[in-house]
Motif scaffolding. Structure first.
Motif, PDB file in Angstrom:
ATOM      1  N   ALA A 323       0.831  -1.203   0.000  1.00  0.00           N
ATOM      2  CA  ALA A 323       0.000   0.000   0.000  1.00  0.00           C
ATOM      3  C   ALA A 323       0.868   1.257   0.000  1.00  0.00           C
ATOM      4  O   ALA A 323       0.581   2.229  -0.714  1.00  0.00           O
ATOM      5  N   ALA A 324       1.930   1.262   0.806  1.00  0.00           N
ATOM      6  CA  ALA A 324       2.834   2.411   0.845  1.00  0.00           C
ATOM      7  C   ALA A 324       3.505   2.624  -0.505  1.00  0.00           C
ATOM      8  O   ALA A 324       3.674   3.761  -0.967  1.00  0.00           O
ATOM      9  N   GLU A 325       3.887   1.548  -1.145  1.00  0.00           N
ATOM     10  CA  GLU A 325       4.525   1.661  -2.463  1.00  0.00           C
ATOM     11  C   GLU A 325       3.544   2.199  -3.500  1.00  0.00           C
ATOM     12  O   GLU A 325       3.923   2.981  -4.380  1.00  0.00           O
ATOM     13  N   LEU A 326       2.283   1.782  -3.417  1.00  0.00           N
ATOM     14  CA  LEU A 326       1.261   2.322  -4.315  1.00  0.00           C
ATOM     15  C   LEU A 326       1.057   3.816  -4.058  1.00  0.00           C
ATOM     16  O   LEU A 326       0.959   4.612  -5.007  1.00  0.00           O
ATOM     17  N   ALA A 327       1.000   4.216  -2.788  1.00  0.00           N
ATOM     18  CA  ALA A 327       0.845   5.636  -2.462  1.00  0.00           C
ATOM     19  C   ALA A 327       2.011   6.448  -3.011  1.00  0.00           C
ATOM     20  O   ALA A 327       1.828   7.565  -3.520  1.00  0.00           O
ATOM     21  N   ALA A 328       3.220   5.884  -2.930  1.00  0.00           N
ATOM     22  CA  ALA A 328       4.391   6.580  -3.455  1.00  0.00           C
ATOM     23  C   ALA A 328       4.294   6.732  -4.965  1.00  0.00           C
ATOM     24  O   ALA A 328       4.668   7.772  -5.530  1.00  0.00           O
ATOM     25  N   PHE A 329       3.792   5.710  -5.645  1.00  0.00           N
ATOM     26  CA  PHE A 329       3.623   5.782  -7.094  1.00  0.00           C
ATOM     27  C   PHE A 329       2.594   6.848  -7.471  1.00  0.00           C
ATOM     28  O   PHE A 329       2.817   7.662  -8.378  1.00  0.00           O
ATOM     29  N   LEU A 330       1.469   6.868  -6.768  1.00  0.00           N
ATOM     30  CA  LEU A 330       0.402   7.816  -7.109  1.00  0.00           C
ATOM     31  C   LEU A 330       0.786   9.265  -6.836  1.00  0.00           C
ATOM     32  O   LEU A 330       0.160  10.182  -7.393  1.00  0.00           O
ATOM     33  N   THR A 331       1.789   9.471  -6.002  1.00  0.00           N
ATOM     34  CA  THR A 331       2.200  10.837  -5.664  1.00  0.00           C
ATOM     35  C   THR A 331       3.548  11.221  -6.259  1.00  0.00           C
ATOM     36  O   THR A 331       4.066  12.297  -5.955  1.00  0.00           O
ATOM     37  N   ASN A 332       4.127  10.346  -7.120  1.00  0.00           N
ATOM     38  CA  ASN A 332       5.400  10.741  -7.723  1.00  0.00           C
ATOM     39  C   ASN A 332       5.168  11.784  -8.811  1.00  0.00           C
ATOM     40  O   ASN A 332       4.033  12.116  -9.160  1.00  0.00           O
ATOM     41  N   ALA A 333       6.231  12.327  -9.355  1.00  0.00           N
ATOM     42  CA  ALA A 333       6.116  13.461 -10.283  1.00  0.00           C
ATOM     43  C   ALA A 333       5.305  13.111 -11.520  1.00  0.00           C
ATOM     44  O   ALA A 333       4.399  13.861 -11.921  1.00  0.00           O
ATOM     45  N   ASP A 334       5.613  11.987 -12.150  1.00  0.00           N
ATOM     46  CA  ASP A 334       4.906  11.618 -13.383  1.00  0.00           C
ATOM     47  C   ASP A 334       3.424  11.388 -13.121  1.00  0.00           C
ATOM     48  O   ASP A 334       2.568  11.799 -13.922  1.00  0.00           O
ATOM     49  N   SER A 335       3.108  10.740 -12.000  1.00  0.00           N
ATOM     50  CA  SER A 335       1.705  10.465 -11.692  1.00  0.00           C
ATOM     51  C   SER A 335       0.950  11.744 -11.373  1.00  0.00           C
ATOM     52  O   SER A 335      -0.221  11.889 -11.753  1.00  0.00           O
ATOM     53  N   GLN A 336       1.581  12.682 -10.686  1.00  0.00           N
ATOM     54  CA  GLN A 336       0.890  13.935 -10.383  1.00  0.00           C
ATOM     55  C   GLN A 336       0.616  14.744 -11.648  1.00  0.00           C
ATOM     56  O   GLN A 336      -0.431  15.388 -11.755  1.00  0.00           O
ATOM     57  N   VAL A 337       1.536  14.697 -12.614  1.00  0.00           N
ATOM     58  CA  VAL A 337       1.277  15.366 -13.890  1.00  0.00           C
ATOM     59  C   VAL A 337       0.114  14.691 -14.609  1.00  0.00           C
ATOM     60  O   VAL A 337      -0.785  15.348 -15.138  1.00  0.00           O
ATOM     61  N   ALA A 338       0.104  13.355 -14.620  1.00  0.00           N
ATOM     62  CA  ALA A 338      -0.970  12.614 -15.287  1.00  0.00           C
ATOM     63  C   ALA A 338      -2.314  12.879 -14.613  1.00  0.00           C
ATOM     64  O   ALA A 338      -3.337  13.053 -15.285  1.00  0.00           O
ATOM     65  N   ALA A 339      -2.335  12.905 -13.278  1.00  0.00           N
ATOM     66  CA  ALA A 339      -3.581  13.171 -12.552  1.00  0.00           C
ATOM     67  C   ALA A 339      -4.083  14.579 -12.841  1.00  0.00           C
ATOM     68  O   ALA A 339      -5.293  14.806 -12.988  1.00  0.00           O
ATOM     69  N   PHE A 340      -3.163  15.545 -12.932  1.00  0.00           N
ATOM     70  CA  PHE A 340      -3.552  16.919 -13.249  1.00  0.00           C
ATOM     71  C   PHE A 340      -4.194  16.990 -14.630  1.00  0.00           C
ATOM     72  O   PHE A 340      -5.226  17.648 -14.818  1.00  0.00           O
ATOM     73  N   LYS A 341      -3.614  16.318 -15.591  1.00  0.00           N
ATOM     74  CA  LYS A 341      -4.181  16.318 -16.936  1.00  0.00           C
ATOM     75  C   LYS A 341      -5.548  15.645 -16.962  1.00  0.00           C
ATOM     76  O   LYS A 341      -6.444  16.047 -17.720  1.00  0.00           O
ATOM     77  N   ALA A 342      -5.714  14.633 -16.132  1.00  0.00           N
ATOM     78  CA  ALA A 342      -6.970  13.880 -16.139  1.00  0.00           C
ATOM     79  C   ALA A 342      -8.101  14.630 -15.435  1.00  0.00           C
ATOM     80  O   ALA A 342      -9.220  14.737 -15.962  1.00  0.00           O
ATOM     81  N   LYS A 343      -7.816  15.178 -14.241  1.00  0.00           N
ATOM     82  CA  LYS A 343      -8.899  15.748 -13.430  1.00  0.00           C
ATOM     83  C   LYS A 343      -8.580  17.081 -12.775  1.00  0.00           C
ATOM     84  O   LYS A 343      -9.449  17.669 -12.133  1.00  0.00           O
ATOM     85  N   GLY A 344      -7.332  17.559 -12.873  1.00  0.00           N
ATOM     86  CA  GLY A 344      -7.046  18.908 -12.420  1.00  0.00           C
ATOM     87  C   GLY A 344      -6.359  19.112 -11.091  1.00  0.00           C
ATOM     88  O   GLY A 344      -6.019  20.259 -10.770  1.00  0.00           O
ATOM     89  N   PRO A 345      -6.129  18.090 -10.232  1.00  0.00           N
ATOM     90  CA  PRO A 345      -5.454  18.373  -8.961  1.00  0.00           C
ATOM     91  C   PRO A 345      -4.038  18.894  -9.190  1.00  0.00           C
ATOM     92  O   PRO A 345      -3.238  18.251  -9.869  1.00  0.00           O
ATOM     93  N   LEU A 346      -3.730  20.054  -8.634  1.00  0.00           N
ATOM     94  CA  LEU A 346      -2.469  20.741  -8.883  1.00  0.00           C
ATOM     95  C   LEU A 346      -1.329  20.062  -8.132  1.00  0.00           C
ATOM     96  O   LEU A 346      -1.396  19.892  -6.920  1.00  0.00           O
ATOM     97  N   PRO A 347      -0.270  19.675  -8.831  1.00  0.00           N
ATOM     98  CA  PRO A 347       0.824  18.944  -8.181  1.00  0.00           C
ATOM     99  C   PRO A 347       1.446  19.684  -7.012  1.00  0.00           C
ATOM    100  O   PRO A 347       1.557  20.914  -7.010  1.00  0.00           O
ATOM    101  N   SER A 348       1.888  18.900  -6.034  1.00  0.00           N
ATOM    102  CA  SER A 348       2.713  19.412  -4.941  1.00  0.00           C
ATOM    103  C   SER A 348       4.135  18.890  -5.061  1.00  0.00           C
ATOM    104  O   SER A 348       5.020  19.315  -4.320  1.00  0.00           O
TER     105      SER A 348
END
Length: 430
Positions: A323-348
């Motif tokens: 679970a921790a490894e999945l959380a790290a993946f979802l919050t890494n740089a590439d994933s945050q850019v992809a999430a922003f493009k998909a739904k708009g959450p601004l990367p931290s």
């Protein structure tokens, strides 16, 4: 968002619903195990739109022994009670859960409910906005949550509705229409004269935006005393909301209500305050028929930081490492850019904010608005505010209902303020 360590001991009785049973070492089976032998099922709980649909498929493809279920709750107000119940009964929580800024301090009160993520993912402090990363740590330094997004602020508007009312619709011209809240009110009054409708959805979105703009101590001080009745930020934001209501520039649609959701499609209002995470919600509510009709302009009064979350792993998870490894993946740089493009959450994530694709991204639903540039330019300058343990409850169950009652004409301004202050003391108790 408060970044100072807690300097007082909170009454255990006040948070019994969260801590009475939560944090026990015994783990209770909460999800049906996958039928495939050896496969691990991970459940991700979140609210609203985080942009994870494609990312979890990508993760499953690269981790054949992992199966992921996304459990979405539309509204934070419905999400929080579920999480309280899961922790109180020590069963039912996702393996990865989202904690929004308005509730993270409340849930940090019992660190025993949460896995120290650093034992699985290491020190990630260099990857994120420093203040954001620090909020994800407990008082004794454990890493409770990995940062997801921050709430950079703008104004989303219907360009077609402004055009029909005789206003300019280009985003730069629209931004120039309302550099201040007083100018926004003037535009709103002109819009009502021409259309008979409210420009803004409701006073409560302006109230929330103003709180983030003024900053400092909001409903709590840094010792987590409830100071809503004396907070300059609260009073200034309240006065703005009353002024908007008095000027009749709102459509009086309560946020998250069915009427509010339908209003995006029906043109009930032409503008709403728009933290970056709201982009996906607006698109979902507005539907395909309104693609290209929405655009993004500057918010009156400049900037602001409204919202943002972290991903945490409850100790009741049967698979904390995975679970921790999945959380790290979802919050890494590439994933945050992809999430922003998909739904708009601004990367931290700092690398995500510097990513060329992020900076150049234009949102096709919002008339190809350069949302990467619009939201990203000020992301590194965002400042935390003091977010107390029951921030969301105070805002959503004390101040917003009182403002809605005033907006609807059910209470006088003084009676509404008195009700909000009284209810804030009850909702803010911790």
């Amino acid at each position: 968002m408060g970044v100072t360590p807690r300097r007082r001991t909170f009454a255990v009785a006040a948070i019994a619903a969260i801590t009475a049973i939560g944090g026990l070492s015994a783990c209770t089976k909460k999800n049906d195990e996958p039928s495939t032998p050896g496969e691990i099922k991970l459940v991700v709980d979140h609210f609203g739109e985080f942009g994870y649909d494609d990312l979890v498929k990508q993760y499953e493809a690269s981790h054949p022994g992992i199966k992921i279920e996304l459990r979405k709750t539309a509204q934070l107000g419905d999400y929080r009670p579920k999480l309280v119940r899961y922790l109180a009964t020590n069963k039912g929580a996702g393996d990865v859960v989202a904690l929004e800024e308005g509730i993270i301090t409340e849930f940090k009160a019992n660190a025993a409910n949460w896995v120290d993520l650093s034992q699985y993912v290491g020190d990630k402090s260099a990857d994120y906005l420093p203040w954001k990363y620090e909020i994800g740590k407990t008082a004794d330094g454990k890493l409770l949550g990995l940062p997801t997004d921050v709430g950079g602020l703008a104004m989303c508007y219907r360009k077609d509705l402004l055009e029909a009312a005789g206003f300019a619709s280009d985003r730069d011209a629209v931004s120039a229409l309302w550099p201040t809240w007083d100018k926004f009110i003037e535009v709103g009054q002109q819009y009502r004269t021409k259309t008979g409708k409210g420009l803004l959805d409701t006073v409560t979105t302006a109230f929330s935006a103003s709180l983030s703009q003024v900053g400092g101590d909001l409903f709590y001080d840094k010792d987590f005393n409830v100071v809503a009745d004396t907070s300059p930020a609260v009073k200034q934001s309240w006065d703005l909301a009353v002024k908007l209501a008095d000027a009749k520039v709102t459509a009086k649609t309560n946020t998250w209500s069915a009427e509010w959701q339908a209003g995006f499609q029906q043109g009930t209002f032409a503008a709403t305050l728009c933290p970056s995470w709201m982009l996906g919600i607006i698109e979902q509510n507005s539907g395909a028929a309104n693609k290209g009709k929405w655009d993004v302009a500057a918010v009156p009064g400049g900037g602001g930081n409204w919202g943002g979350s972290w991903l945490s792993v409850p100790t009741q998870s049967k698979h904390p490492k995975e679970a921790a490894e999945l959380a790290a993946f979802l919050t890494n740089a590439d994933s945050q850019v992809a999430a922003f493009k998909a739904k708009g959450p601004l990367p931290s994530n700092l690398k995500a904010l510097d990513n060329a694709d992020f900076q150049a991204y234009q949102n096709p639903y919002f008339n190809n608005a350069p949302v990467g540039k619009i939201f990203g330019e000020g992301a590194k300058t965002l400042k935390p505010v003091t977010i107390g343990p029951k921030h969301s409850s105070v805002k959503e169950r004390a101040f917003e209902p009182a403002l809605q009652a005033y907006e609807a004409g059910r209470l006088s301004a003084q009676a509404a303020w008195d009700q909000a202050v009284k209810d804030a003391k009850v909702q803010g108790a911790f």
